[in-house]
Design a protein around this motif. Structure first.
Motif, PDB file in Angstrom:
ATOM      1  N   PRO A 132       4.989   3.539   1.994  1.00  0.00           N
ATOM      2  CA  PRO A 132       5.683   3.579   0.702  1.00  0.00           C
ATOM      3  C   PRO A 132       6.992   2.811   0.632  1.00  0.00           C
ATOM      4  O   PRO A 132       7.552   2.660  -0.459  1.00  0.00           O
ATOM      5  CB  PRO A 132       5.919   5.083   0.499  1.00  0.00           C
ATOM      6  CG  PRO A 132       5.932   5.664   1.873  1.00  0.00           C
ATOM      7  CD  PRO A 132       4.927   4.859   2.638  1.00  0.00           C
ATOM      8  N   ASP A 160       0.858  -1.182   0.000  1.00  0.00           N
ATOM      9  CA  ASP A 160       0.000   0.000   0.000  1.00  0.00           C
ATOM     10  C   ASP A 160       0.896   1.233   0.000  1.00  0.00           C
ATOM     11  O   ASP A 160       1.265   1.747   1.057  1.00  0.00           O
ATOM     12  CB  ASP A 160      -0.890  -0.026   1.244  1.00  0.00           C
ATOM     13  CG  ASP A 160      -1.855   1.151   1.300  1.00  0.00           C
ATOM     14  OD1 ASP A 160      -1.769   2.041   0.430  1.00  0.00           O
ATOM     15  OD2 ASP A 160      -2.699   1.180   2.221  1.00  0.00           O
ATOM     16  N   PRO A 161       1.274   1.723  -1.193  1.00  0.00           N
ATOM     17  CA  PRO A 161       2.248   2.818  -1.265  1.00  0.00           C
ATOM     18  C   PRO A 161       1.776   4.108  -0.609  1.00  0.00           C
ATOM     19  O   PRO A 161       2.598   4.896  -0.150  1.00  0.00           O
ATOM     20  CB  PRO A 161       2.466   3.002  -2.770  1.00  0.00           C
ATOM     21  CG  PRO A 161       1.275   2.397  -3.424  1.00  0.00           C
ATOM     22  CD  PRO A 161       0.853   1.271  -2.530  1.00  0.00           C
ATOM     23  N   ALA A 162       0.477   4.317  -0.540  1.00  0.00           N
ATOM     24  CA  ALA A 162      -0.023   5.534   0.090  1.00  0.00           C
ATOM     25  C   ALA A 162       0.221   5.506   1.595  1.00  0.00           C
ATOM     26  O   ALA A 162       0.596   6.527   2.193  1.00  0.00           O
ATOM     27  CB  ALA A 162      -1.512   5.706  -0.203  1.00  0.00           C
ATOM     28  N   THR A 179       4.358   0.511 -10.363  1.00  0.00           N
ATOM     29  CA  THR A 179       4.435   1.967 -10.516  1.00  0.00           C
ATOM     30  C   THR A 179       4.473   2.551  -9.108  1.00  0.00           C
ATOM     31  O   THR A 179       4.189   1.847  -8.127  1.00  0.00           O
ATOM     32  CB  THR A 179       3.211   2.536 -11.263  1.00  0.00           C
ATOM     33  OG1 THR A 179       2.063   2.474 -10.397  1.00  0.00           O
ATOM     34  CG2 THR A 179       2.919   1.768 -12.550  1.00  0.00           C
ATOM     35  N   PRO A 180       4.803   3.836  -8.969  1.00  0.00           N
ATOM     36  CA  PRO A 180       4.795   4.442  -7.633  1.00  0.00           C
ATOM     37  C   PRO A 180       3.442   4.376  -6.942  1.00  0.00           C
ATOM     38  O   PRO A 180       3.365   4.524  -5.713  1.00  0.00           O
ATOM     39  CB  PRO A 180       5.210   5.889  -7.912  1.00  0.00           C
ATOM     40  CG  PRO A 180       6.057   5.796  -9.144  1.00  0.00           C
ATOM     41  CD  PRO A 180       5.390   4.743  -9.984  1.00  0.00           C
ATOM     42  N   ASN A 181       2.375   4.134  -7.698  1.00  0.00           N
ATOM     43  CA  ASN A 181       1.038   4.038  -7.114  1.00  0.00           C
ATOM     44  C   ASN A 181       0.490   2.616  -7.088  1.00  0.00           C
ATOM     45  O   ASN A 181      -0.640   2.390  -6.643  1.00  0.00           O
ATOM     46  CB  ASN A 181       0.066   4.933  -7.889  1.00  0.00           C
ATOM     47  CG  ASN A 181       0.452   6.393  -7.818  1.00  0.00           C
ATOM     48  OD1 ASN A 181       0.772   6.904  -6.752  1.00  0.00           O
ATOM     49  ND2 ASN A 181       0.447   7.066  -8.951  1.00  0.00           N
ATOM     50  N   ASP A 182       1.271   1.663  -7.568  1.00  0.00           N
ATOM     51  CA  ASP A 182       0.813   0.273  -7.638  1.00  0.00           C
ATOM     52  C   ASP A 182       1.984  -0.648  -7.296  1.00  0.00           C
ATOM     53  O   ASP A 182       2.893  -0.831  -8.099  1.00  0.00           O
ATOM     54  CB  ASP A 182       0.279  -0.048  -9.037  1.00  0.00           C
ATOM     55  CG  ASP A 182      -0.317  -1.454  -9.134  1.00  0.00           C
ATOM     56  OD1 ASP A 182      -0.131  -2.247  -8.191  1.00  0.00           O
ATOM     57  OD2 ASP A 182      -0.965  -1.743 -10.156  1.00  0.00           O
ATOM     58  N   TYR A 183       1.946  -1.202  -6.101  1.00  0.00           N
ATOM     59  CA  TYR A 183       3.049  -2.020  -5.590  1.00  0.00           C
ATOM     60  C   TYR A 183       2.767  -3.519  -5.681  1.00  0.00           C
ATOM     61  O   TYR A 183       3.377  -4.301  -4.952  1.00  0.00           O
ATOM     62  CB  TYR A 183       3.322  -1.669  -4.119  1.00  0.00           C
ATOM     63  CG  TYR A 183       4.207  -0.469  -3.893  1.00  0.00           C
ATOM     64  CD1 TYR A 183       4.489   0.449  -4.891  1.00  0.00           C
ATOM     65  CD2 TYR A 183       4.786  -0.255  -2.637  1.00  0.00           C
ATOM     66  CE1 TYR A 183       5.303   1.543  -4.649  1.00  0.00           C
ATOM     67  CE2 TYR A 183       5.601   0.836  -2.386  1.00  0.00           C
ATOM     68  CZ  TYR A 183       5.854   1.740  -3.392  1.00  0.00           C
ATOM     69  OH  TYR A 183       6.668   2.820  -3.142  1.00  0.00           O
TER      70      TYR A 183
END
Length: 406
Positions: free
Chosen positions: A151, A146-148, A376-380
């Motif tokens: 991170p 959960d990058p939010a 991606t930075p929003n999808d780990y």
């Protein structure tokens, strides 16, 4: 204070550079955080080398062997890899002790391939507070990707929720009238997969006729299997570790009960689950997998499988060739090495994370053909595709094309 002339200072600096050149390659413009130098990169890992799931410890053995192989070949970008791993006995408090030792004592650059959902969740807050990457975990709870919220933490494959949802959708579409029985491990991993399955079933969750759990320390799950049979389940999803899945298949056979059994990536192993259960008791089992099973003749001639077997012959000669936990460790180590290679000479923790969060169609060794790692930075979540396999005879066979999440 003794004064040092400019000429002497220059001579001293030149001598120091010469010594550095003799001792190893000099990297102009390189950037380092703790755990990295011109000569070495320290990577940490923890997992169950003892305790109820100690068989999973071979994953660390495979990673260690892979890095030894790389070091013999000159390391990564001219630097050797020092792999440091500690036993946590599948106990979260011991996981915390291991991680503190790795970060504060050994000063590793990052952690990769740590084994177990409970332990990784236990150390997640600490890792993120210290801003140390916690990567490619052999665990799959969505809260570990959960990058939010966190991170610095990323799983190595898919998540339990995604896997459960794919299986749920498959059951709903292919067995619309099924009576579903569920057995799950009563921990974060089991509950997460259960949640995903129910999301995938959607309106068909009403067809669940038996929903039971067990604890990892329980000696047997025989009573749960009896209860599921009495409930009339004709489709069963085992959300368990391999040992319990083997017990379940044996008990079903003893009861002369033959529901359609589904397994997930964590307990589908021929070596760890089906062989102990007895191949005669595993016929027709369906599994959703992402990696090639080293013991399956289906993959014998694949180039990456041949390379893997040659690797075992040289670096882990006593390994059980059919144990896919070695294969998982091999894949994780190869992915870790790829990320380090992408970092170049900028071996900071922030750059390690950046490279891990920007994977593009990386075909890591031993993945099912067509499955690649993408982040991606929003999808780990690196893997969102699965191959359905059916057990027949003494090996799995492919069923249909790849299944996609979502």
């Amino acid at each position: 204070m003794k004064r040092v002339s400019r000429r002497a200072l220059l001579k001293t600096t030149a001598a120091g550079l010469a010594a550095a050149a003799i001792g190893g390659k000099a990297f102009a413009g390189a950037s380092y955080d703790p755990g990295a130098t011109d000569k070495e990169i320290r990577i940490g890992q923890f997992g169950p080398l003892s305790g109820p799931v100690s068989s999973f410890g071979v994953l660390a053995n495979a990673m260690d062997a892979y890095f030894r192989m790389l070091n013999e070949r000159g390391g990564v970008n001219g630097r050797t890899i020092k792999f440091i791993n500690y036993d946590d006995a599948y106990s979260p408090p011991k996981s915390v002790e291991a991680v503190r030792r790795l970060i504060e004592g050994d000063e590793v650059l990052f952690i990769s391939g740590a084994m177990g959902t409970p332990g990784n969740i236990a150390v997640q807050k600490y890792m993120n507070a210290r801003k140390v990457p916690q990567l490619f975990l052999a665990a799959a709870a969505s809260k570990l990707s959960d990058p939010a919220a966190n991170p610095w933490t990323m799983v190595g494959g898919t998540t339990y929720e995604i896997e459960g949802a794919v299986i749920g959708r498959y059951i709903a579409s292919t067995s619309p009238g099924a009576k579903v029985g569920l057995l799950y491990q009563n921990d974060d991993a089991g509950k997460a997969t259960l949640s995903g399955l129910k999301n995938g079933l959607g309106a068909r969750t009403s067809q669940i006729v038996s929903e039971l759990n067990y604890s990892v320390s329980d000696p047997t799950i025989d009573s749960q299997i009896v209860q599921m049979k009495m409930a009339g389940a004709d489709v069963v999803f085992l959300i368990t570790i391999p040992r319990m899945a083997s017990q379940a298949l044996r008990k079903m056979a003893a009861l002369d009960w033959r529901p359609q059994v589904f397994l997930g990536a964590g307990n589908a192993s021929t070596r760890a689950t089906l062989q102990p259960a007895g191949f005669e008791n595993a016929q027709g089992v369906l599994a959703f997998v992402t990696r090639k099973d080293p013991g399956n003749p289906l993959w014998t001639e694949a180039p990456d499988m041949k390379e893997y077997m040659a690797f075992l012959d040289r670096y882990v000669p006593n390994a059980d060739r059919a144990d896919d936990l070695y294969a998982i460790g091999y894949t994780v180590a190869a992915t870790t090495a790829h990320v380090i290679g992408q970092c170049g000479d900028q071996l900071t923790r922030a750059n390690v994370l950046h490279q891990a969060a920007n994977l593009r169609n990386f075909a890591a060794p031993l993945l099912i053909p067509g499955i690649t790692l993408n982040t991606t930075p929003n999808d780990y979540v690196p893997i969102k595709q699965f191959q359905l396999m059916r057990f027949k005879g003494e090996a799995y066979e492919k069923v249909g094309e790849l299944l996609n999440a979502g």
